[in-house]
Design an enzyme around this catalytic site. Structure first.
Site, PDB file in Angstrom:
ATOM      1  N   ARG A 129      11.008  -7.684  49.862  1.00 29.04           N
ATOM      2  CA  ARG A 129      11.037  -8.852  50.739  1.00 29.04           C
ATOM      3  C   ARG A 129      10.008  -8.712  51.855  1.00 29.04           C
ATOM      4  O   ARG A 129       9.366  -9.686  52.250  1.00 29.04           O
ATOM      5  CB  ARG A 129      12.436  -9.023  51.337  1.00 29.04           C
ATOM      6  CG  ARG A 129      12.560 -10.256  52.203  1.00 29.04           C
ATOM      7  CD  ARG A 129      13.989 -10.508  52.651  1.00 29.04           C
ATOM      8  NE  ARG A 129      14.330  -9.765  53.835  1.00 29.04           N
ATOM      9  CZ  ARG A 129      15.554  -9.711  54.370  1.00 29.04           C
ATOM     10  NH1 ARG A 129      16.548 -10.344  53.778  1.00 29.04           N
ATOM     11  NH2 ARG A 129      15.792  -9.030  55.463  1.00 29.04           N
ATOM     12  N   ARG A 146      18.687  -1.045  60.993  1.00 27.48           N
ATOM     13  CA  ARG A 146      19.697  -2.032  60.607  1.00 27.48           C
ATOM     14  C   ARG A 146      20.678  -1.488  59.584  1.00 27.48           C
ATOM     15  O   ARG A 146      21.886  -1.732  59.672  1.00 27.48           O
ATOM     16  CB  ARG A 146      19.011  -3.302  60.085  1.00 27.48           C
ATOM     17  CG  ARG A 146      18.537  -4.197  61.234  1.00 27.48           C
ATOM     18  CD  ARG A 146      17.292  -5.004  60.889  1.00 27.48           C
ATOM     19  NE  ARG A 146      17.455  -5.851  59.744  1.00 27.48           N
ATOM     20  CZ  ARG A 146      16.511  -6.072  58.822  1.00 27.48           C
ATOM     21  NH1 ARG A 146      15.341  -5.478  58.925  1.00 27.48           N
ATOM     22  NH2 ARG A 146      16.743  -6.865  57.821  1.00 27.48           N
TER      23      ARG A 146
HETATM   24  P1  ADP Z   1      19.904  -8.539  58.428  1.00 26.68           P
HETATM   25  O1  ADP Z   1      21.291  -8.727  57.853  1.00 26.68           O
HETATM   26  O2  ADP Z   1      18.850  -8.395  57.374  1.00 26.68           O
HETATM   27  O3  ADP Z   1      19.827  -7.474  59.472  1.00 26.68           O
HETATM   28  P2  ADP Z   1      20.226 -10.979  59.995  1.00 26.68           P
HETATM   29  O4  ADP Z   1      19.411 -12.188  59.756  1.00 26.68           O
HETATM   30  O5  ADP Z   1      21.684 -11.055  59.716  1.00 26.68           O
HETATM   31  O6  ADP Z   1      19.485  -9.882  59.128  1.00 26.68           O
HETATM   32  O7  ADP Z   1      20.054 -10.481  61.510  1.00 26.68           O
HETATM   33  C1  ADP Z   1      18.788 -10.252  62.066  1.00 26.68           C
HETATM   34  C2  ADP Z   1      18.940  -9.665  63.469  1.00 26.68           C
HETATM   35  O8  ADP Z   1      19.607 -10.621  64.325  1.00 26.68           O
HETATM   36  C3  ADP Z   1      19.792  -8.401  63.583  1.00 26.68           C
HETATM   37  O9  ADP Z   1      19.076  -7.235  63.286  1.00 26.68           O
HETATM   38  C4  ADP Z   1      20.217  -8.478  65.063  1.00 26.68           C
HETATM   39  O10 ADP Z   1      19.162  -8.100  65.934  1.00 26.68           O
HETATM   40  C5  ADP Z   1      20.457  -9.957  65.253  1.00 26.68           C
HETATM   41  N1  ADP Z   1      21.856 -10.295  64.947  1.00 26.68           N
HETATM   42  C6  ADP Z   1      22.287 -11.057  63.911  1.00 26.68           C
HETATM   43  N2  ADP Z   1      23.621 -11.152  63.905  1.00 26.68           N
HETATM   44  C7  ADP Z   1      24.057 -10.414  64.950  1.00 26.68           C
HETATM   45  C8  ADP Z   1      25.336 -10.091  65.470  1.00 26.68           C
HETATM   46  N3  ADP Z   1      26.469 -10.540  64.907  1.00 26.68           N
HETATM   47  N4  ADP Z   1      25.404  -9.303  66.571  1.00 26.68           N
HETATM   48  C9  ADP Z   1      24.296  -8.855  67.154  1.00 26.68           C
HETATM   49  N5  ADP Z   1      23.066  -9.093  66.715  1.00 26.68           N
HETATM   50  C10 ADP Z   1      22.931  -9.868  65.629  1.00 26.68           C
END
Ligand code: ADP
Length: 198
Positions: A129, A146
């Site tokens: 990706r 992550r």
């Molecule tokens: P991925 O699952 O690939 O990490 P996401 O699109 O779910 O991607 O999230 C991208 C980023 O957004 C996370 O790495 C974080 O920085 C932020 N983020 C998303 N959801 C949350 C959450 N529930 N709490 C805190 N940060 C979040």
């Protein structure tokens, strides 16, 4: 149909794609915190400016801020009858925030779909990706951060939901359609009829 769902899975598990399919089939909106944050970054809003560096580094946005964003979104009219949460809650503090909010509305989650994908598989999908989409947080370092957060902080929320008998573990390895079919079957078993979008 009224359905309040959460989809959980490691980065690269395909939860974003599956989440959209499930939500379409049930006629409910997807509430993806990652998408909300990325849209705010792209538009240069105040929220976007606050969270950009955090997201790019692969760390979590502070819980209070994230929970406020979600409460706001779930309070909109289209989420009154149901929603699919993607990416929230992702730690125990956020589970408590969500519980409090939903209890205040006399609601609770109907099902938590947990996509199970081995770490090596997630890693190879994310690397692919990264070269296709060029997401700012798909660098090797941010991906490792992550995945580490997922294993330490997010996986444990499944224990909490497990005690409430709402978790459906779904094998996330296979074609997109195979995985969708497994999820629909699990939802069907809970009385949630998902009809594939035409
Ligand atoms: P991925 O699952 O690939 O990490 P996401 O699109 O779910 O991607 O999230 C991208 C980023 O957004 C996370 O790495 C974080 O920085 C932020 N983020 C998303 N959801 C949350 C959450 N529930 N709490 C805190 N940060 C979040």
């Amino acid at each position: 149909m009224s359905a309040r769902l959460l989809i959980v899975g490691p980065q690269g598990s395909g939860k974003g794609t599956q989440g959209v399919r499930i939500a379409e089939a049930l006629g409910i909106p997807v509430v993806s915190t990652g998408d909300v944050f990325r849209a705010n970054v792209a538009q240069g809003t105040e929220l976007g400016q606050q969270v950009k560096a955090i997201i790019d580094g692969g760390s979590l946005v502070p819980d209070e801020l994230t929970s406020a964003v979600v409460r706001d979104r779930l309070s909109q009219a289209d989420a009154a009858e149901g929603f699919l949460l993607d990416g929230y809650p992702r730690n125990l503090a956020q589970v408590m925030h969500l519980d409090e909010f939903l209890e205040g509305r006399g609601e609770s989650l109907d099902a938590v779909i947990a996509l199970v994908v081995p770490r090596e598989e997630s890693l190879s999908r994310l690397t692919a990706r990264a070269s296709e989409q060029g997401r700012a947080d798909d660098t090797e370092e941010a991906i490792a951060t992550r995945l580490g957060i997922y294993e330490r902080e997010t996986a444990p929320i499944l224990d909490v939901y497990g005690t409430r008998d709402v978790v459906d573990e779904i094998d996330g390895v296979g074609s997109l359609d195979e995985v969708t079919a497994r999820i629909f079957a699990a939802l069907e078993a809970r009385g949630l009829h998902a009809s594939p979008a035409a």
